[in-house]
Design a protein around this motif. Structure first.
Motif, short mmCIF file in Angstrom:
data_model
loop_
_atom_site.label_atom_id
_atom_site.label_comp_id
_atom_site.label_asym_id
_atom_site.label_seq_id
_atom_site.Cartn_x
_atom_site.Cartn_y
_atom_site.Cartn_z
N ALA A 1 0.71 -1.18 -0.12
CA ALA A 1 -0.03 -0.03 0.05
C ALA A 1 0.81 1.16 0.10
CB ALA A 1 -0.92 0.00 1.14
N MET A 2 2.07 1.20 0.59
CA MET A 2 2.97 2.54 0.52
C MET A 2 3.96 2.30 -0.33
SD MET A 2 3.49 2.95 4.69
CE MET A 2 3.89 4.74 4.61
N GLN A 3 3.98 1.16 -1.16
CA GLN A 3 4.94 1.05 -2.17
C GLN A 3 6.12 0.78 -1.66
OE1 GLN A 3 4.10 4.38 -5.01
NE2 GLN A 3 2.36 3.00 -5.86
N LEU A 4 6.46 0.21 -0.69
CA LEU A 4 7.87 0.04 -0.02
C LEU A 4 7.91 -1.41 0.14
CD1 LEU A 4 7.03 2.04 3.16
CD2 LEU A 4 8.72 2.56 1.38
N SER A 5 9.12 -1.87 0.29
CA SER A 5 9.47 -3.36 0.30
C SER A 5 9.14 -3.62 1.93
CB SER A 5 11.04 -3.51 0.23
OG SER A 5 11.63 -3.00 1.13
N LYS A 6 8.75 -5.23 2.09
CA LYS A 6 8.39 -5.72 3.16
C LYS A 6 9.65 -5.18 4.39
CE LYS A 6 7.10 -9.62 5.69
NZ LYS A 6 7.04 -11.11 5.86
N ALA A 7 10.88 -5.38 3.85
CA ALA A 7 11.78 -5.21 4.69
C ALA A 7 11.96 -3.67 5.14
CB ALA A 7 13.33 -5.73 3.83
N SER A 8 11.51 -2.82 4.42
CA SER A 8 11.64 -1.59 4.65
C SER A 8 10.57 -1.16 5.71
CB SER A 8 11.71 -0.48 3.61
OG SER A 8 12.54 -0.57 2.67
N ILE A 9 9.55 -1.72 5.44
CA ILE A 9 8.43 -1.22 6.64
C ILE A 9 8.70 -2.02 7.79
CG2 ILE A 9 6.62 -3.20 6.12
CD1 ILE A 9 4.89 -0.39 5.90
N SER A 10 9.30 -3.24 7.71
CA SER A 10 9.81 -3.78 9.02
C SER A 10 10.75 -2.89 9.91
CB SER A 10 10.11 -5.13 8.75
OG SER A 10 10.80 -5.69 9.91
N LYS A 11 11.68 -2.42 9.08
CA LYS A 11 12.71 -1.73 9.67
C LYS A 11 11.99 -0.35 10.08
CE LYS A 11 16.55 -3.31 6.94
NZ LYS A 11 17.64 -2.84 5.99
N TYR A 12 11.20 0.26 9.48
CA TYR A 12 10.52 1.37 9.85
C TYR A 12 9.77 1.08 11.44
CZ TYR A 12 11.12 3.37 5.53
OH TYR A 12 11.48 4.00 4.13
N MET A 13 9.08 -0.29 11.55
CA MET A 13 8.37 -0.58 12.51
C MET A 13 9.33 -0.68 13.85
SD MET A 13 4.98 -0.13 11.88
CE MET A 13 5.65 1.15 11.14
N THR A 14 10.39 -1.00 13.64
CA THR A 14 11.46 -1.50 14.61
C THR A 14 12.04 0.13 15.07
OG1 THR A 14 12.04 -3.56 13.43
CG2 THR A 14 13.78 -2.67 14.95
N GLU A 15 12.20 0.84 13.99
CA GLU A 15 12.72 2.10 14.46
C GLU A 15 11.78 3.04 15.36
OE1 GLU A 15 15.01 5.69 14.80
OE2 GLU A 15 15.77 3.59 14.15
N LEU A 16 10.45 2.76 14.97
CA LEU A 16 9.45 3.55 15.66
C LEU A 16 9.47 3.02 17.14
CD1 LEU A 16 7.07 5.65 15.84
CD2 LEU A 16 5.81 3.95 15.06
N GLU A 17 9.49 1.88 17.09
CA GLU A 17 9.41 1.27 18.50
C GLU A 17 10.62 1.69 19.28
OE1 GLU A 17 7.02 -2.87 18.13
OE2 GLU A 17 9.18 -3.02 17.62
N ALA A 18 12.14 1.76 18.69
CA ALA A 18 13.01 2.40 19.36
C ALA A 18 12.93 3.87 19.81
CB ALA A 18 14.41 2.13 18.29
#
Length: 112
Positions: free
Chosen positions: A46-63
């Motif tokens: 939906a965001m035109q990103l890779s799954k790896a990128s959105i996973s990293k974004y979620m990890t970063e937000l949690e940090a």
């Protein structure tokens, strides 16, 4: 609800990897998509990103916020209580940021 412009598909989240006093609204927008789709793959699409990128974004937000925001399984992703709180309370901030950006674009010609 206005949508914050999508993040570029890059391997590095938009902010530093250490916890800060302010979280990224761009990453919150990614959290909104994850919550809406219940799945990292569909949210990434939906965001035109890779799954790896959105996973990293979620990890970063949690940090950035210092708490776990997602319960992850192999098939789905659910928000924790903290994730639900962040999503609910940050909606006003995201909407305000979109409104400010629109107002800025309306009064000034684009650069470049």
């Amino acid at each position: 609800m206005p949508v914050v412009p999508s993040l570029p598909d890059s391997p590095t989240p938009p902010s530093a990897s250490r916890r800060s006093s302010v979280f990224s609204l761009e990453l919150v927008d990614a959290l909104r998509e994850v919550a809406r789709h219940g799945n990292l793959t569909r949210a990434a699409c939906a965001m035109q990103l890779s799954k790896a990128s959105i996973s990293k974004y979620m990890t970063e937000l949690e940090a950035q916020v210092g708490v776990q925001l997602l319960h992850r399984t192999t098939r789905e992703v659910r928000l924790t209580d903290a994730g639900q709180l962040l999503l609910r309370r940050s909606a006003t901030l995201v909407n305000l940021a979109c409104r400010i950006q629109s107002e800025l674009e309306a009064i000034a010609p684009p650069r470049g």
